[in-house]
Write a protein that holds these residues in place. Structure first.
Motif, PDB file in Angstrom:
ATOM      1  N   LYS A 245       0.171  -0.867   0.021  1.00 48.69           N
ATOM      2  CA  LYS A 245       0.367  -0.109   0.288  1.00 48.69           C
ATOM      3  C   LYS A 245       1.224   0.943   0.305  1.00 48.69           C
ATOM      4  O   LYS A 245       0.513   2.486  -0.352  1.00 48.69           O
ATOM      5  N   PHE A 249       0.953   3.921  -3.623  1.00 51.28           N
ATOM      6  CA  PHE A 249       0.855   5.965  -2.601  1.00 51.28           C
ATOM      7  C   PHE A 249       2.380   6.553  -2.755  1.00 51.28           C
ATOM      8  O   PHE A 249       1.345   7.965  -3.935  1.00 51.28           O
ATOM      9  N   GLU A 253       1.539   9.328  -5.610  1.00 52.52           N
ATOM     10  CA  GLU A 253       1.628  10.436  -5.533  1.00 52.52           C
ATOM     11  C   GLU A 253       2.758  11.295  -6.557  1.00 52.52           C
ATOM     12  O   GLU A 253       2.305  12.042  -7.393  1.00 52.52           O
ATOM     13  N   LYS A 318      -2.658  11.668   3.101  1.00 57.60           N
ATOM     14  CA  LYS A 318      -2.763  10.157   2.831  1.00 57.60           C
ATOM     15  C   LYS A 318      -1.077   9.385   3.074  1.00 57.60           C
ATOM     16  O   LYS A 318      -0.934   8.183   4.148  1.00 57.60           O
ATOM     17  N   ARG A 319      -0.177  10.436   2.975  1.00 57.91           N
ATOM     18  CA  ARG A 319       1.312  10.315   3.881  1.00 57.91           C
ATOM     19  C   ARG A 319       0.377   9.044   4.780  1.00 57.91           C
ATOM     20  O   ARG A 319       1.408   7.846   5.569  1.00 57.91           O
ATOM     21  N   VAL A 322      -0.548   6.272   5.386  1.00 61.66           N
ATOM     22  CA  VAL A 322      -0.330   4.705   5.038  1.00 61.66           C
ATOM     23  C   VAL A 322       0.960   4.521   5.701  1.00 61.66           C
ATOM     24  O   VAL A 322       1.098   2.913   5.646  1.00 61.66           O
TER      25      VAL A 322
END
Length: 341
Positions: A245, A249, A253, A318-319, A322
């Motif tokens: 995942k 990402f 990105e 999001k970072r 994750v």
């Protein structure tokens, strides 16, 4: 990422079946008692790493282990050996190595972490240092067991080796931490490019952003391929899934989000250059085309500000999700597979 602490098997307790050699047997019982105390403390330390929720708790357990080592060393030093001091000195050598490893060699390894967070090569060196320390620990253990058995044999004592629950648990913990380290290194080889990318973004360095984004994209794709062929501990794919995942990402990105940020930064640079050129031109000499072009740039820039901020905010959110997810998965993996009894 959570701190990584290598757990080595310090001791292997043994039970003895007595013959009528009371003095030698008594000495071996005394030695085994010291070993058992240290092994129990080592296991408490291991469980703190796997199941603890604070660095302070781990640190306290490590200090407690060191105190137990010190007490055992002092007891053995003060106690007379049996049939000379050769075996006694061999035992002290081994215990002193354990102490030095915790006090000095491992302390140096831990100090490397600050450097390791800035370089994959340093992290790889950190991992290698742990492996070498573990290997040396195994050699010391094998040497001691040979000395122990030789002492018993020379005194006509039969040794019955039993694999205790404690020794089984320590062996399991070594396997679990070994897998954990392997998976973390796969992740870190990719993640270091994300660190470099964030540095470039903070510096608004468009060239560096593009270079590091390309490197991150490439390494994340390579990481995905590595994960496809990775053997998992007891078929537990949780860390691999969380790592996957993270890599997905990073790819999204660099492919879809970073271009939005770099386009805005390039626009910002162009706007500054256009403004500087316009300001150097006397008002009466400025053409309508120059003014219209500048105003159009300003309008585009103002719209770009919102897009830039929204993209940056979404990326950061999001970072965080994750990476925190991977951290949580790592801790759950350790807690699941390392016994807590």
């Amino acid at each position: 990422m959570k701190k990584i602490i290598t757990i080595a098997i310090f001791l292997c307790t043994v039970s003895v079946s007595a013959q009528k050699f009371d003095t030698a047997l008594d000495y071996l019982k005394f030695v085994s008692e010291q070993q058992e105390g240290i092994t129990k403390k080592m296991w408490t330390y291991t469980k703190a790493v796997a199941h603890g929720k604070s660095d302070r708790n781990v640190t306290n357990k490590r200090k407690s282990l060191l105190k137990t080592l010190d007490r055992s060393i002092e007891k053995i030093k003060k106690a007379p050996g049996f049939d000379g001091v050769e075996f006694k000195n061999q035992l002290l050598k081994r215990l002193q190595f354990n102490k030095d490893l915790l006090n000095n060699e491992y302390a140096k390894i831990i100090d490397m972490k600050a450097v390791a967070e800035q370089s994959y090569d340093a992290m790889e060196a950190y991992m290698l240092a742990q492996e070498l320390a573990d290997k040396r620990m195994e050699e010391i253990q094998e040497e001691y067991e040979a000395n122990y058995n030789a002492f018993a044999e020379s005194n006509n004592i039969n040794i019955v080796e039993n694999e205790t629950d404690l020794s089984k648990n320590m062996a399991i913990s070594n396997e679990v931490f070994g897998y954990y380290k392997k998976m973390y290194l796969i992740y870190f080889k990719v993640y270091i490019n994300e660190i470099y990318l964030m540095d470039a973004l903070n510096s608004n360095d468009v060239n560096a952003i593009q270079q590091n984004a390309n490197a991150l994209n490439t390494s994340a794709k390579e990481g995905l391929e590595i994960l496809k062929t990775t053997t998992h501990y007891k078929n537990d794919k949780s860390i691999a899934i969380a790592t996957k995942k993270a890599f997905e990402f990073f790819i999204d990105e660099t492919k879809n989000k970073i271009p939005v940020l770099t386009d805005f930064l390039v626009l910002s640079e162009d706007l500054e250059k256009t403004k500087a050129t316009l300001e150097k031109t006397a008002e009466r000499k400025r053409t309508k085309e120059q003014i219209d072009s500048y105003n159009a740039m300003i309008n585009k820039f103002n719209k770009g500000v919102k897009s830039y901020n929204d993209t940056n905010t979404a990326l950061n959110k999001k970072r965080s999700v994750v990476i925190n997810g991977l951290n949580t998965t790592n801790q759950k993996f350790l807690s699941k597979h390392i016994p807590n009894d």
